[in-house]
Design a protein around this motif. Structure first.
Motif, PDB file in Angstrom:
ATOM      1  N   ARG A   1       0.843  -1.206   0.000  1.00 56.74           N
ATOM      2  CA  ARG A   1       0.000   0.000   0.000  1.00 56.74           C
ATOM      3  C   ARG A   1       0.875   1.251   0.000  1.00 56.74           C
ATOM      4  N   GLU A   2       2.032   1.162   0.621  1.00 56.75           N
ATOM      5  CA  GLU A   2       2.933   2.308   0.662  1.00 56.75           C
ATOM      6  C   GLU A   2       3.424   2.665  -0.738  1.00 56.75           C
ATOM      7  N   ARG A   3       3.703   1.646  -1.547  1.00 55.14           N
ATOM      8  CA  ARG A   3       4.130   1.901  -2.920  1.00 55.14           C
ATOM      9  C   ARG A   3       3.021   2.616  -3.688  1.00 55.14           C
ATOM     10  N   LEU A   4       1.786   2.188  -3.503  1.00 59.08           N
ATOM     11  CA  LEU A   4       0.663   2.832  -4.177  1.00 59.08           C
ATOM     12  C   LEU A   4       0.502   4.272  -3.701  1.00 59.08           C
ATOM     13  N   ALA A   5       0.633   4.500  -2.411  1.00 58.33           N
ATOM     14  CA  ALA A   5       0.447   5.838  -1.847  1.00 58.33           C
ATOM     15  C   ALA A   5       1.503   6.815  -2.333  1.00 58.33           C
ATOM     16  N   ALA A   6       2.706   6.299  -2.634  1.00 61.97           N
ATOM     17  CA  ALA A   6       3.826   7.168  -3.010  1.00 61.97           C
ATOM     18  C   ALA A   6       3.899   7.393  -4.519  1.00 61.97           C
ATOM     19  N   LEU A   7       2.775   7.307  -5.203  1.00 67.56           N
ATOM     20  CA  LEU A   7       2.758   7.450  -6.653  1.00 67.56           C
ATOM     21  C   LEU A   7       3.321   8.806  -7.086  1.00 67.56           C
ATOM     22  N   ASP A   8       4.314   8.759  -7.965  1.00 64.18           N
ATOM     23  CA  ASP A   8       4.943   9.966  -8.515  1.00 64.18           C
ATOM     24  C   ASP A   8       5.473   9.575  -9.886  1.00 64.18           C
TER      25      ASP A   8
ATOM     26  N   GLN B   1      -4.444  -5.107  -3.078  1.00 63.58           N
ATOM     27  CA  GLN B   1      -5.505  -5.880  -2.427  1.00 63.58           C
ATOM     28  C   GLN B   1      -5.421  -5.687  -0.921  1.00 63.58           C
ATOM     29  N   ARG B   2      -6.407  -4.972  -0.398  1.00 62.67           N
ATOM     30  CA  ARG B   2      -6.421  -4.708   1.046  1.00 62.67           C
ATOM     31  C   ARG B   2      -6.773  -5.970   1.817  1.00 62.67           C
ATOM     32  N   ALA B   3      -7.839  -6.653   1.378  1.00 63.73           N
ATOM     33  CA  ALA B   3      -8.284  -7.901   2.010  1.00 63.73           C
ATOM     34  C   ALA B   3      -9.428  -8.472   1.191  1.00 63.73           C
TER      35      ALA B   3
ATOM     36  N   GLY C   1     -12.094  -9.187  -1.144  1.00 61.16           N
ATOM     37  CA  GLY C   1     -12.588  -8.462  -2.306  1.00 61.16           C
ATOM     38  C   GLY C   1     -12.487  -6.953  -2.187  1.00 61.16           C
ATOM     39  N   VAL C   2     -11.668  -6.461  -1.263  1.00 64.24           N
ATOM     40  CA  VAL C   2     -11.520  -5.018  -1.037  1.00 64.24           C
ATOM     41  C   VAL C   2     -10.160  -4.571  -1.575  1.00 64.24           C
ATOM     42  N   PHE C   3     -10.190  -3.562  -2.446  1.00 68.90           N
ATOM     43  CA  PHE C   3      -8.977  -3.102  -3.108  1.00 68.90           C
ATOM     44  C   PHE C   3      -8.841  -1.587  -2.981  1.00 68.90           C
ATOM     45  N   ASP C   4      -7.595  -1.127  -2.882  1.00 67.38           N
ATOM     46  CA  ASP C   4      -7.271   0.292  -3.008  1.00 67.38           C
ATOM     47  C   ASP C   4      -6.775   0.524  -4.428  1.00 67.38           C
ATOM     48  N   VAL C   5      -7.218   1.638  -5.031  1.00 64.89           N
ATOM     49  CA  VAL C   5      -6.961   1.876  -6.451  1.00 64.89           C
ATOM     50  C   VAL C   5      -6.505   3.311  -6.668  1.00 64.89           C
ATOM     51  N   ARG C   6      -5.582   3.480  -7.618  1.00 66.95           N
ATOM     52  CA  ARG C   6      -5.251   4.806  -8.151  1.00 66.95           C
ATOM     53  C   ARG C   6      -5.270   4.700  -9.671  1.00 66.95           C
ATOM     54  N   GLU C   7      -5.588   5.812 -10.331  1.00 64.99           N
ATOM     55  CA  GLU C   7      -5.881   5.753 -11.773  1.00 64.99           C
ATOM     56  C   GLU C   7      -5.284   6.932 -12.534  1.00 64.99           C
ATOM     57  N   PRO C   8      -4.010   6.876 -12.921  1.00 66.59           N
ATOM     58  CA  PRO C   8      -3.463   7.918 -13.799  1.00 66.59           C
ATOM     59  C   PRO C   8      -4.199   7.936 -15.145  1.00 66.59           C
TER      60      PRO C   8
ATOM     61  N   VAL D   1     -15.249  -4.326  -3.613  1.00 66.76           N
ATOM     62  CA  VAL D   1     -15.348  -2.918  -3.257  1.00 66.76           C
ATOM     63  C   VAL D   1     -14.010  -2.273  -3.588  1.00 66.76           C
ATOM     64  N   LEU D   2     -14.038  -1.246  -4.434  1.00 65.88           N
ATOM     65  CA  LEU D   2     -12.827  -0.532  -4.801  1.00 65.88           C
ATOM     66  C   LEU D   2     -12.836   0.834  -4.140  1.00 65.88           C
ATOM     67  N   HIS D   3     -11.793   1.123  -3.384  1.00 67.06           N
ATOM     68  CA  HIS D   3     -11.618   2.430  -2.755  1.00 67.06           C
ATOM     69  C   HIS D   3     -10.640   3.226  -3.612  1.00 67.06           C
ATOM     70  N   GLN D   4     -11.120   4.286  -4.188  1.00 67.25           N
ATOM     71  CA  GLN D   4     -10.298   5.094  -5.083  1.00 67.25           C
ATOM     72  C   GLN D   4     -10.387   6.556  -4.659  1.00 67.25           C
ATOM     73  N   GLY D   5      -9.416   7.358  -5.039  1.00 61.29           N
ATOM     74  CA  GLY D   5      -9.440   8.782  -4.730  1.00 61.29           C
ATOM     75  C   GLY D   5      -9.003   9.138  -3.328  1.00 61.29           C
ATOM     76  N   VAL D   6      -8.721   8.121  -2.503  1.00 62.05           N
ATOM     77  CA  VAL D   6      -8.359   8.377  -1.104  1.00 62.05           C
ATOM     78  C   VAL D   6      -7.086   9.223  -1.019  1.00 62.05           C
ATOM     79  N   ASP D   7      -6.091   8.865  -1.827  1.00 64.38           N
ATOM     80  CA  ASP D   7      -4.814   9.574  -1.784  1.00 64.38           C
ATOM     81  C   ASP D   7      -4.902  10.972  -2.381  1.00 64.38           C
ATOM     82  N   MET D   8      -6.013  11.265  -3.072  1.00 64.28           N
ATOM     83  CA  MET D   8      -6.251  12.594  -3.643  1.00 64.28           C
ATOM     84  C   MET D   8      -7.097  13.468  -2.736  1.00 64.28           C
ATOM     85  N   GLY D   9      -7.605  12.879  -1.641  1.00 57.71           N
ATOM     86  CA  GLY D   9      -8.531  13.608  -0.780  1.00 57.71           C
ATOM     87  C   GLY D   9      -9.941  13.651  -1.316  1.00 57.71           C
ATOM     88  N   ARG D  10     -10.270  12.758  -2.291  1.00 59.40           N
ATOM     89  CA  ARG D  10     -11.615  12.673  -2.843  1.00 59.40           C
ATOM     90  C   ARG D  10     -12.070  11.206  -2.796  1.00 59.40           C
ATOM     91  N   PRO D  11     -12.317  10.669  -1.610  1.00 60.25           N
ATOM     92  CA  PRO D  11     -12.618   9.239  -1.487  1.00 60.25           C
ATOM     93  C   PRO D  11     -13.863   8.832  -2.267  1.00 60.25           C
TER      94      PRO D  11
END
Length: 271
Positions: free
Chosen positions: A161-168, A191-193, A195-202, A238-248
Protein backbone atom coordinates in the motif's frame (compact mmCIF):
# COMPACT_ATOMS: atom_id res chain seq x y z
CA UNK A 1 -27.86 27.59 -24.58
CA UNK A 2 -26.54 24.15 -23.62
CA UNK A 3 -27.41 23.24 -20.02
CA UNK A 4 -24.43 21.69 -18.26
CA UNK A 5 -25.05 19.81 -15.03
CA UNK A 6 -22.27 18.96 -12.61
CA UNK A 7 -22.28 15.80 -10.49
CA UNK A 8 -19.82 13.81 -8.45
CA UNK A 9 -20.02 10.04 -8.89
CA UNK A 10 -19.23 7.10 -6.62
CA UNK A 11 -19.80 9.17 -3.49
CA UNK A 12 -22.69 10.61 -1.49
CA UNK A 13 -20.45 13.49 -0.36
CA UNK A 14 -19.91 16.42 -2.77
CA UNK A 15 -16.34 16.59 -1.48
CA UNK A 16 -15.66 13.01 -2.58
CA UNK A 17 -16.05 11.01 -5.77
CA UNK A 18 -15.14 11.88 -9.32
CA UNK A 19 -16.74 14.94 -10.85
CA UNK A 20 -18.44 14.76 -14.23
CA UNK A 21 -20.16 17.19 -16.51
CA UNK A 22 -23.54 16.03 -17.79
CA UNK A 23 -25.43 17.37 -20.81
CA UNK A 24 -28.83 15.66 -20.97
CA UNK A 25 -29.78 17.04 -24.39
CA UNK A 26 -26.82 17.37 -26.72
CA UNK A 27 -28.84 17.47 -29.95
CA UNK A 28 -27.18 19.71 -32.50
CA UNK A 29 -23.76 19.84 -30.86
CA UNK A 30 -20.80 19.08 -33.11
CA UNK A 31 -17.77 17.06 -32.01
CA UNK A 32 -15.74 20.25 -31.75
CA UNK A 33 -18.43 21.90 -29.62
CA UNK A 34 -18.64 18.90 -27.28
CA UNK A 35 -14.87 18.91 -26.85
CA UNK A 36 -14.97 22.66 -26.16
CA UNK A 37 -17.68 22.18 -23.53
CA UNK A 38 -15.68 19.39 -21.87
CA UNK A 39 -12.58 21.59 -21.83
CA UNK A 40 -14.53 24.47 -20.28
CA UNK A 41 -16.00 22.20 -17.59
CA UNK A 42 -12.52 20.88 -16.85
CA UNK A 43 -13.50 17.56 -15.27
CA UNK A 44 -11.92 14.29 -16.37
CA UNK A 45 -15.02 13.62 -18.51
CA UNK A 46 -18.28 15.19 -19.58
CA UNK A 47 -21.12 13.02 -20.91
CA UNK A 48 -23.34 14.18 -23.78
CA UNK A 49 -26.71 12.44 -24.09
CA UNK A 50 -29.11 12.55 -27.02
CA UNK A 51 -32.63 11.16 -26.36
CA UNK A 52 -33.27 8.20 -28.65
CA UNK A 53 -36.56 6.71 -27.49
CA UNK A 54 -38.33 5.48 -24.37
CA UNK A 55 -35.63 5.80 -21.68
CA UNK A 56 -32.95 5.19 -24.32
CA UNK A 57 -30.11 7.61 -25.09
CA UNK A 58 -27.10 7.91 -27.35
CA UNK A 59 -24.20 8.98 -25.10
CA UNK A 60 -20.70 10.21 -25.90
CA UNK A 61 -17.88 11.11 -23.54
CA UNK A 62 -15.19 13.77 -23.83
CA UNK A 63 -12.22 14.55 -21.60
CA UNK A 64 -10.80 18.09 -21.86
CA UNK A 65 -8.53 16.92 -24.69
CA UNK A 66 -9.95 13.79 -26.32
CA UNK A 67 -13.11 11.71 -26.83
CA UNK A 68 -13.15 8.34 -25.04
CA UNK A 69 -15.39 5.41 -26.02
CA UNK A 70 -16.84 4.91 -22.55
CA UNK A 71 -16.65 6.51 -19.10
CA UNK A 72 -18.13 4.79 -16.07
CA UNK A 73 -18.32 7.65 -13.58
CA UNK A 74 -19.96 10.00 -16.10
CA UNK A 75 -22.39 7.18 -16.94
CA UNK A 76 -23.38 6.80 -13.28
CA UNK A 77 -23.73 10.59 -12.97
CA UNK A 78 -25.88 10.82 -16.12
CA UNK A 79 -28.10 7.93 -15.03
CA UNK A 80 -28.71 9.48 -11.59
CA UNK A 81 -29.43 12.88 -13.20
CA UNK A 82 -31.97 11.24 -15.51
CA UNK A 83 -33.52 9.29 -12.65
CA UNK A 84 -34.07 12.55 -10.77
CA UNK A 85 -35.84 14.06 -13.79
CA UNK A 86 -37.75 11.24 -15.49
CA UNK A 87 -38.05 8.81 -12.59
CA UNK A 88 -35.99 5.85 -11.41
CA UNK A 89 -35.95 2.64 -13.40
CA UNK A 90 -34.23 1.04 -16.35
CA UNK A 91 -32.20 2.97 -18.94
CA UNK A 92 -30.29 2.04 -22.07
CA UNK A 93 -27.23 3.98 -23.25
CA UNK A 94 -25.84 3.44 -26.73
CA UNK A 95 -22.14 4.33 -26.52
CA UNK A 96 -19.15 4.14 -28.85
CA UNK A 97 -18.18 0.99 -26.89
CA UNK A 98 -21.58 -0.67 -27.27
CA UNK A 99 -24.90 -0.90 -25.45
CA UNK A 100 -24.86 -0.32 -21.70
CA UNK A 101 -27.92 -1.13 -19.60
CA UNK A 102 -28.54 0.69 -16.34
CA UNK A 103 -30.91 0.90 -13.43
CA UNK A 104 -31.38 3.80 -11.03
CA UNK A 105 -32.90 4.06 -7.56
CA UNK A 106 -32.64 6.73 -4.89
CA UNK A 107 -29.55 8.53 -6.10
CA UNK A 108 -27.67 5.36 -7.04
CA UNK A 109 -27.13 3.66 -10.37
CA UNK A 110 -25.82 0.33 -11.63
CA UNK A 111 -24.38 -0.21 -15.08
CA UNK A 112 -23.91 -3.51 -16.84
CA UNK A 113 -20.78 -3.27 -18.95
CA UNK A 114 -20.15 -4.39 -22.47
CA UNK A 115 -18.37 -7.79 -22.62
CA UNK A 116 -15.00 -7.60 -20.86
CA UNK A 117 -11.73 -9.17 -21.92
CA UNK A 118 -8.23 -9.32 -20.47
CA UNK A 119 -4.88 -10.55 -21.81
CA UNK A 120 -1.29 -10.41 -20.61
CA UNK A 121 0.35 -7.10 -21.51
CA UNK A 122 3.27 -7.19 -23.95
CA UNK A 123 6.69 -7.02 -22.30
CA UNK A 124 7.41 -3.69 -23.98
CA UNK A 125 4.28 -2.16 -22.45
CA UNK A 126 5.09 -3.54 -19.00
CA UNK A 127 8.66 -2.26 -19.16
CA UNK A 128 7.59 1.15 -20.44
CA UNK A 129 4.88 1.51 -17.80
CA UNK A 130 7.19 0.53 -14.94
CA UNK A 131 9.78 3.03 -16.12
CA UNK A 132 7.17 5.80 -16.36
CA UNK A 133 5.76 4.91 -12.93
CA UNK A 134 9.30 4.78 -11.52
CA UNK A 135 8.54 1.29 -10.18
CA UNK A 136 10.51 -1.96 -10.34
CA UNK A 137 9.37 -5.43 -11.35
CA UNK A 138 9.86 -6.39 -7.69
CA UNK A 139 6.97 -4.05 -6.78
CA UNK A 140 4.53 -6.17 -8.77
CA UNK A 141 2.33 -8.72 -7.02
CA UNK A 142 -0.05 -9.50 -9.91
CA UNK A 143 0.24 -10.27 -13.63
CA UNK A 144 0.14 -7.08 -15.70
CA UNK A 145 -2.75 -7.24 -18.18
CA UNK A 146 -4.41 -5.14 -20.83
CA UNK A 147 -8.11 -5.26 -19.91
CA UNK A 148 -11.21 -3.86 -21.58
CA UNK A 149 -14.61 -3.00 -20.15
CA UNK A 150 -15.74 -0.38 -22.64
CA UNK A 151 -12.28 1.17 -22.88
CA UNK A 152 -8.76 -0.21 -22.51
CA UNK A 153 -6.87 -0.08 -19.21
CA UNK A 154 -3.51 -1.35 -18.00
CA UNK A 155 -3.91 -3.52 -14.88
CA UNK A 156 -0.91 -3.12 -12.53
CA UNK A 157 -1.11 -4.64 -9.04
CA UNK A 158 1.45 -3.98 -6.32
CA UNK A 159 2.19 -5.79 -3.07
CA UNK A 160 2.53 -2.67 -0.90
CA UNK A 161 0.00 0.00 0.00
CA UNK A 162 2.93 2.31 0.66
CA UNK A 163 4.13 1.90 -2.92
CA UNK A 164 0.66 2.83 -4.18
CA UNK A 165 0.45 5.84 -1.85
CA UNK A 166 3.83 7.17 -3.01
CA UNK A 167 2.76 7.45 -6.65
CA UNK A 168 4.94 9.97 -8.52
CA UNK A 169 5.01 9.20 -12.22
CA UNK A 170 6.25 10.68 -15.49
CA UNK A 171 3.06 12.14 -17.00
CA UNK A 172 4.30 12.38 -20.60
CA UNK A 173 6.05 9.01 -20.61
CA UNK A 174 3.09 7.10 -19.19
CA UNK A 175 0.75 8.83 -21.62
CA UNK A 176 2.96 7.72 -24.50
CA UNK A 177 3.00 4.10 -23.27
CA UNK A 178 -0.78 3.99 -22.88
CA UNK A 179 -1.45 5.61 -26.24
CA UNK A 180 0.95 3.21 -27.96
CA UNK A 181 -1.13 0.30 -26.66
CA UNK A 182 -4.51 1.94 -27.37
CA UNK A 183 -5.29 2.33 -23.65
CA UNK A 184 -6.99 5.06 -21.64
CA UNK A 185 -5.72 4.69 -18.07
CA UNK A 186 -3.38 2.71 -15.84
CA UNK A 187 -5.37 0.90 -13.15
CA UNK A 188 -2.98 0.65 -10.20
CA UNK A 189 -4.23 -1.48 -7.32
CA UNK A 190 -3.44 -3.09 -3.99
CA UNK A 191 -5.51 -5.88 -2.43
CA UNK A 192 -6.42 -4.71 1.05
CA UNK A 193 -8.28 -7.90 2.01
CA UNK A 194 -10.45 -10.39 0.15
CA UNK A 195 -12.59 -8.46 -2.31
CA UNK A 196 -11.52 -5.02 -1.04
CA UNK A 197 -8.98 -3.10 -3.11
CA UNK A 198 -7.27 0.29 -3.01
CA UNK A 199 -6.96 1.88 -6.45
CA UNK A 200 -5.25 4.81 -8.15
CA UNK A 201 -5.88 5.75 -11.77
CA UNK A 202 -3.46 7.92 -13.80
CA UNK A 203 -5.22 9.32 -16.90
CA UNK A 204 -2.55 11.23 -18.83
CA UNK A 205 -4.17 10.29 -22.16
CA UNK A 206 -7.08 12.53 -21.20
CA UNK A 207 -4.90 15.31 -19.85
CA UNK A 208 -5.71 14.35 -16.24
CA UNK A 209 -3.05 13.42 -13.68
CA UNK A 210 -5.35 11.10 -11.74
CA UNK A 211 -9.00 10.03 -11.71
CA UNK A 212 -10.80 9.88 -8.36
CA UNK A 213 -13.15 7.09 -9.53
CA UNK A 214 -13.09 5.16 -12.80
CA UNK A 215 -16.12 2.98 -13.49
CA UNK A 216 -14.91 1.74 -16.89
CA UNK A 217 -11.65 0.54 -15.32
CA UNK A 218 -13.62 -1.09 -12.49
CA UNK A 219 -15.54 -3.11 -15.10
CA UNK A 220 -12.28 -4.03 -16.83
CA UNK A 221 -10.81 -5.02 -13.46
CA UNK A 222 -13.72 -7.39 -12.85
CA UNK A 223 -13.00 -8.99 -16.23
CA UNK A 224 -9.30 -9.20 -15.32
CA UNK A 225 -10.05 -11.10 -12.10
CA UNK A 226 -12.42 -13.38 -14.01
CA UNK A 227 -9.68 -14.12 -16.57
CA UNK A 228 -7.31 -14.98 -13.72
CA UNK A 229 -9.90 -17.46 -12.36
CA UNK A 230 -10.43 -15.51 -9.15
CA UNK A 231 -14.22 -15.03 -9.13
CA UNK A 232 -15.59 -18.58 -8.98
CA UNK A 233 -19.36 -18.60 -9.49
CA UNK A 234 -19.45 -14.94 -8.51
CA UNK A 235 -17.69 -12.30 -6.50
CA UNK A 236 -18.50 -8.92 -4.99
CA UNK A 237 -15.74 -6.30 -4.89
CA UNK A 238 -15.35 -2.92 -3.26
CA UNK A 239 -12.83 -0.53 -4.80
CA UNK A 240 -11.62 2.43 -2.76
CA UNK A 241 -10.30 5.09 -5.08
CA UNK A 242 -9.44 8.78 -4.73
CA UNK A 243 -8.36 8.38 -1.10
CA UNK A 244 -4.81 9.57 -1.78
CA UNK A 245 -6.25 12.59 -3.64
CA UNK A 246 -8.53 13.61 -0.78
CA UNK A 247 -11.61 12.67 -2.84
CA UNK A 248 -12.62 9.24 -1.49
CA UNK A 249 -14.82 7.12 -3.74
CA UNK A 250 -16.45 3.71 -3.43
CA UNK A 251 -17.13 1.54 -6.46
CA UNK A 252 -19.09 -1.68 -6.05
CA UNK A 253 -18.40 -4.41 -8.60
CA UNK A 254 -20.24 -7.69 -9.22
CA UNK A 255 -18.52 -10.36 -11.31
CA UNK A 256 -19.87 -13.76 -12.34
CA UNK A 257 -17.72 -16.61 -13.52
CA UNK A 258 -20.16 -17.50 -16.32
CA UNK A 259 -20.75 -13.95 -17.62
CA UNK A 260 -18.22 -11.66 -19.31
CA UNK A 261 -20.29 -8.57 -18.46
CA UNK A 262 -19.59 -6.83 -15.16
CA UNK A 263 -21.96 -4.75 -13.01
CA UNK A 264 -20.56 -1.54 -11.51
CA UNK A 265 -22.63 0.44 -9.01
CA UNK A 266 -22.39 3.61 -6.98
CA UNK A 267 -24.02 6.81 -5.83
CA UNK A 268 -23.93 10.27 -7.43
CA UNK A 269 -24.91 13.70 -6.15
CA UNK A 270 -25.39 17.05 -7.84
CA UNK A 271 -22.86 19.79 -7.15
Amino acid sequence: MTEILRYTAFSTDPEGGNRAGVVLDARGLTDAEMLAVAASVGYSETAFAVPGGDRAFDVRYFSPVVEVPFCGHATIATAVALGERIGDGELVFSTRAGEVRLSTAGGRASLTSVPTRSVAAPDSVVEGALAALRWDAADLAWPVHVAHGGAGHLMVGVGSRERLAALDYDFSALGDVLRSAGLITAHLFFQRAGGVFDVREPFPVGGVVEDAATGAAAAAFGGYLRELGMVGDGRSLVLHQGVDMGRPSELFVEVRGDDDRVVVSGAAVAL
